[in-house]
Design a protein around this motif. Structure first.
Motif: not given
Ligand SMILES: [Mo]
Ligand SMILES: Nc1nc2c(c(=O)[nH]1)N[C@H]1C(S)=C(S)[C@@H](COP(=O)(O)O)O[C@H]1N2
Length: 230
Positions: A108-111, A216-218
């Motif tokens: 799962h990519c955060v984008t 900034g990512y969790s």
């Molecule tokens: Mo990513």
């Protein structure tokens, strides 16, 4: 049992005793529907985490912050050091001599995209951690990579049985753009938690943020909680 099998068994048991409870409390195991409506880790379930679009394996994007390093298996080395009793260097041959694991898991990519049912092959991060014997004060790890990337995890996530030092996808050796010869995969967390071209696991006595966690990512990255940014 030969020496390595004995050291693996002892090291795993010690880590389970220390981190088993914390592992069971992580969202992917403790939330009532940690993986949507389906069985754990989604096996065969036709549903992706909130906000994700499913891409086919052919459509799988390649993402990295900078250049793709060229690392041959002969040159590759993984250093395991920091807060541990037995720092190690694992080369390609030593990696192949450790227990090999094949599993189907999601990516799962955060984008906003997910690739489902990827056949990952590799060695459990748990096993190299078992061999390095994390010191009593060790709580987190930082993965470092040849391109300067880094990403952090608490030990209760790094020790999950599906967190791999992955060297094969779909039965084939990793390609350069996927992180050859060895990358980390973290199927229960967003994919930025898995360093491509990994070359160091640093045991830490406290948490510290990695490349994207600073930007900034969790810090935690739980896909089923839509846990993207801090
Ligand atoms: Mo990513
Ligand atoms: N070494 C390294 N690993 C990395 C990255 C990176 O920039 N460098 N990007 C991460 C991010 S943000 C994602 S989404 C995945 C992408 O993996 P893929 O290129 O196989 O899709 O790798 C992760 N691992």
């Amino acid at each position: 049992m030969d020496d390595i099998q004995r050291r693996l068994a002892e090291g795993r048991a010690a880590l389970r005793a220390r981190f088993g409870e914390a592992m069971a409390r992580t969202p992917s195991l403790a939330d009532p529907s940690p993986q949507g409506d389906g069985p754990r880790n989604r096996h065969g379930m036709p549903k992706e985490p909130p906000g994700q679009n499913v891409f086919t394996q052919k459509e799988w994007p390649v993402l990295e912050w900078g250049e793709q390093p060229v690392i041959t298996a002969e040159r590759w080395k993984l250093t395991v050091d920091g807060c541990c009793e037995q720092p190690l260097t694992v080369d390609w041959k030593a990696l192949q001599a450790l227990p090999q694991v094949d599993l189907d898991a999601d990516f799962h990519c955060v984008t906003g995209w997910s690739i489902l049912d990827v056949a990952f092959g590799g060695v459990r991060v748990e096993d190299v951690l078992a061999l390095c014997r994390p010191a009593a004060e060790a709580t987190h790890v930082m993965f470092h990579a040849y391109d300067g990337y880094s990403t952090n995890l608490p030990l209760e996530e790094a020790l999950k049985p599906d967190v791999l030092l992955c060297h094969a996808i779909g039965g084939k050796p990793l390609t350069r753009e996927r992180g050859a010869p060895v990358r980390v995969v973290t199927p229960q967390l967003y994919a930025w938690k898995g360093a491509k071209w990994v070359n160091r696991i640093e045991l830490m006595p406290h948490d510290r943020r990695g490349y994207w966690e600073i930007r900034g990512y969790s810090n935690t990255g739980y896909p089923w909680r839509d846990d993207r940014m801090w």
